[in-house]
Scaffold this active site. Structure first.
Site, PDB file in Angstrom:
ATOM      1  N   GLU A 199       0.747  -1.889  -0.292  1.00 16.96           N
ATOM      2  CA  GLU A 199      -0.027  -0.046   0.342  1.00 16.96           C
ATOM      3  C   GLU A 199       0.583   1.082  -0.240  1.00 16.96           C
ATOM      4  O   GLU A 199       0.738   1.598   0.721  1.00 16.96           O
ATOM      5  CB  GLU A 199      -0.752  -0.054   0.984  1.00 16.96           C
ATOM      6  CG  GLU A 199      -2.172  -1.120   1.165  1.00 16.96           C
ATOM      7  CD  GLU A 199      -3.082  -0.842   2.447  1.00 16.96           C
ATOM      8  OE1 GLU A 199      -3.274   0.354   2.800  1.00 16.96           O
ATOM      9  OE2 GLU A 199      -4.218  -1.530   2.305  1.00 16.96           O
ATOM     10  N   GLU A 385      -5.172  -8.696   0.909  1.00 15.44           N
ATOM     11  CA  GLU A 385      -5.623  -8.510   2.243  1.00 15.44           C
ATOM     12  C   GLU A 385      -6.959  -7.838   2.287  1.00 15.44           C
ATOM     13  O   GLU A 385      -7.615  -7.128   1.305  1.00 15.44           O
ATOM     14  CB  GLU A 385      -4.988  -7.194   3.367  1.00 15.44           C
ATOM     15  CG  GLU A 385      -3.391  -7.113   3.867  1.00 15.44           C
ATOM     16  CD  GLU A 385      -2.848  -5.510   4.144  1.00 15.44           C
ATOM     17  OE1 GLU A 385      -4.032  -4.784   4.937  1.00 15.44           O
ATOM     18  OE2 GLU A 385      -1.970  -5.758   3.935  1.00 15.44           O
TER      19      GLU A 385
HETATM   20  C1  FCB Z   1      -3.927  -2.278   6.102  1.00 15.36           C
HETATM   21  C2  FCB Z   1      -2.401  -2.849   5.806  1.00 15.36           C
HETATM   22  C3  FCB Z   1      -2.320  -3.595   7.202  1.00 15.36           C
HETATM   23  C4  FCB Z   1      -2.992  -3.863   8.245  1.00 15.36           C
HETATM   24  C5  FCB Z   1      -4.750  -3.575   7.522  1.00 15.36           C
HETATM   25  C6  FCB Z   1      -5.962  -3.242   9.172  1.00 15.36           C
HETATM   26  O1  FCB Z   1      -4.086  -1.147   4.742  1.00 15.36           O
HETATM   27  O2  FCB Z   1      -1.936  -2.865   5.406  1.00 15.36           O
HETATM   28  O3  FCB Z   1      -0.466  -3.608   7.580  1.00 15.36           O
HETATM   29  O4  FCB Z   1      -2.713  -2.453   9.132  1.00 15.36           O
HETATM   30  O5  FCB Z   1      -4.639  -1.987   7.594  1.00 15.36           O
END
Ligand code: FCB
Length: 474
Positions: A199, A385
């Site tokens: 990210e 994620e």
């Molecule tokens: C994302 C991050 C991860 C965690 C989640 C909840 O943006 O990559 O490390 O913090 O959010």
């Protein structure tokens, strides 16, 4: 101090009034009928983690300090005044933890490498014990039949490099290239799946513009410089992996959000387009050779002073996959906020559920964002994620987390729908394996499918972990 939840989409809509409303559980028949086999036998099922969030051992075996060590120790910006010094102590408990992951039937483990464990000074001398640690993680995964997926950078820049300007200094491209070369040469014989950055919009905006993540700056100049340098590193990292790892599967990850409009009026549509450019287009378009979305976001022209001849060519890379990370949608409306002149609005209250972060549960958003990104010439998508923070109810040896179970079911059924609609989405990494250090939120925000008590490091598989265990066996 604003939190990430409030900063939501960079734009500071206060949603604190909504935080206490857990919403209701929705029965979703399609979600209940889900089975992993519907996704196909090649679909990758993994759990994701980040080094600083789980490893602990922050100064053990020669590790240098990272910006998160410094930030959590000195800046008093972590809500519960905690840090990642010990965290889940994964550094010492990785064998039991990986065996636990295997017992839940996951086939893949996403982890990141702590740059300052490998290069305590950021560049130069290699710390052999750091290499040994990741060798052990990789070998343990392989012994257990778990595919290791490495992410090279999950936000923990070596502190020595921050002192030289960090991501705002163009030298970071050389530093990152050296680090990537070392990782690929040491681990590339056994690890085939690589992600370059986690990210980039989050670490550049939260760290250099909003000041709520490490290193804690509030500077538009540093932000724009770090965006360009991160974009250069994203493609440079891809090229280095390609050069050093045979049969590598190379990706990088983006935070992304489906953007709705509050009202169907031209001003609102324009505001939403600006948000989309910032949140969804900023890092993928340069990779594809489309440059930065300056047409929609004129303030990005200020980035020109950091761009050197030949850079636009260097920003391109032919990734094998793009990792999408989706947590919330955004509802755009115009605002007076400088540069972006747009902000995120609240959804209508009726029937809306929020996570403890104050992030709206909006499963259709992941389908829509996959559709939106599928318009780009991308070979393959991974959901690298996705997950939710909810309060956990611990009763003896059980942790009942029905809202998290339902969250996963609903989001997965939308991903299945995308796949059935022909979108090449071929993997899912749940965020996250074990409750851990959630950046500026500290330990209060629990995202794990495995509960962790940081006082005694006792792990308890939550109902959501058991749900995955059974789902992945079908
Ligand atoms: C994302 C991050 C991860 C965690 C989640 C909840 O943006 O990559 O490390 O913090 O959010």
């Amino acid at each position: 101090m604003i939190t990430r939840a409030q900063f939501l989409s960079l734009l500071g809509t206060s949603i604190s009034g909504l935080l206490l409303s857990p919403g209701k559980l929705f029965a979703d028949r399609n979600a209940e009928a889900l089975a992993a086999k519907l996704f196909g036998s090649n679909f990758i099922w993994g759990a994701a983690t980040g080094a600083y969030q789980i490893e602990g051992a922050f100064n053990v075996d020669g590790k240098g300090l990272s910006i998160w060590d410094d930030f959590s120790h000195t800046k008093r910006k972590i809500k519960d005044r905690s840090d990642g010094d010990v965290s889940c102590d994964f550094y010492h408990k990785y064998r039991e933890d990986l065996a636990l992951l295997k017992s839940l039937n996951f086939g893949a483990f996403r982890f990141s490498i702590a740059w300052s464990r490998i290069l305590p000074e950021g560049t130069g001398t290699i710390n052999r014990k750091g290499i040994d640690f990741y060798n052990q993680i990789i070998d343990t995964c392989l012994e257990l039949g778990i595919e290791p997926w490495i992410c090279l950078y999950h936000w923990d820049l070596p502190q020595t490099l921050e002192e030289k300007g960090g991501w705002a200094n163009r030298e970071v491209v050389n530093w990152f290239s050296e680090y990537s070369r070392i990782c690929t040469l040491h681990f590339g014989d056994r690890v085939k799946n690589w992600m370059v950055l986690n990210e980039p919009l989050s670490f550049t905006s939260l760290g250099y513009l909003a000041g709520i993540h490490a290193p804690g700056y509030k500077s538009i100049n540093k932000f724009l410089a770090s965006v360009h340098h991160a974009a250069l590193c994203q493609s440079a990292g891809g090229r280095i992996i390609r050069e050093n790892v045979k049969q590598a599967n190379i990706g990088t990850t983006f935070s992304c959000s489906w953007i709705d409009v509050k009202k169907s009026k031209p001003k609102f549509h324009k505001a939403s387009e600006r948000l989309d450019a910032l949140i969804n287009r900023l890092f993928i378009e340069p990779v594809l050779g489309l440059g930065y979305p300056t047409d929609t976001l004129p303030f990005l022209k200020k980035m020109e002073k950091f761009i050197q001849p030949g850079d636009l060519e260097k920003l391109k890379f032919d990734f094998d996959f793009i990792g999408l990370q989706n947590y919330f949608r955004i509802i755009g409306k115009p605002s007076l906020i400088p540069f972006i002149r747009a902000k995120n609005d609240k959804p209508d209250y009726n029937d809306v559920q929020f996570t403890d972060m104050g992030w709206e549960v909006y499963p259709e958003g992941i389908f829509k964002i996959l559709q939106r990104f599928a318009k780009y010439p991308v070979k393959e998508f991974m959901i690298s994620e996705n997950g939710a923070a909810f309060y956990d109810n611990v009763t003896g040896e059980n942790v009942h987390d029905p809202m998290r179970v339902q969250y996963f079911q609903q989001y997965l059924s939308q991903i299945l729908k995308a796949k059935q609609n022909g979108i090449p989405v071929n993997g899912y990494f749940a965020w996250t394996f074990i409750d851990n250090f959630e950046w500026a939120e500290g330990y209060k925000m629990r995202y794990g499918i495995v509960y962790n008590d940081i006082q005694n490091q006792k792990r308890i598989v939550k109902d959501s972990g058991l749900w995955f265990q059974s789902f992945l066996s079908q």
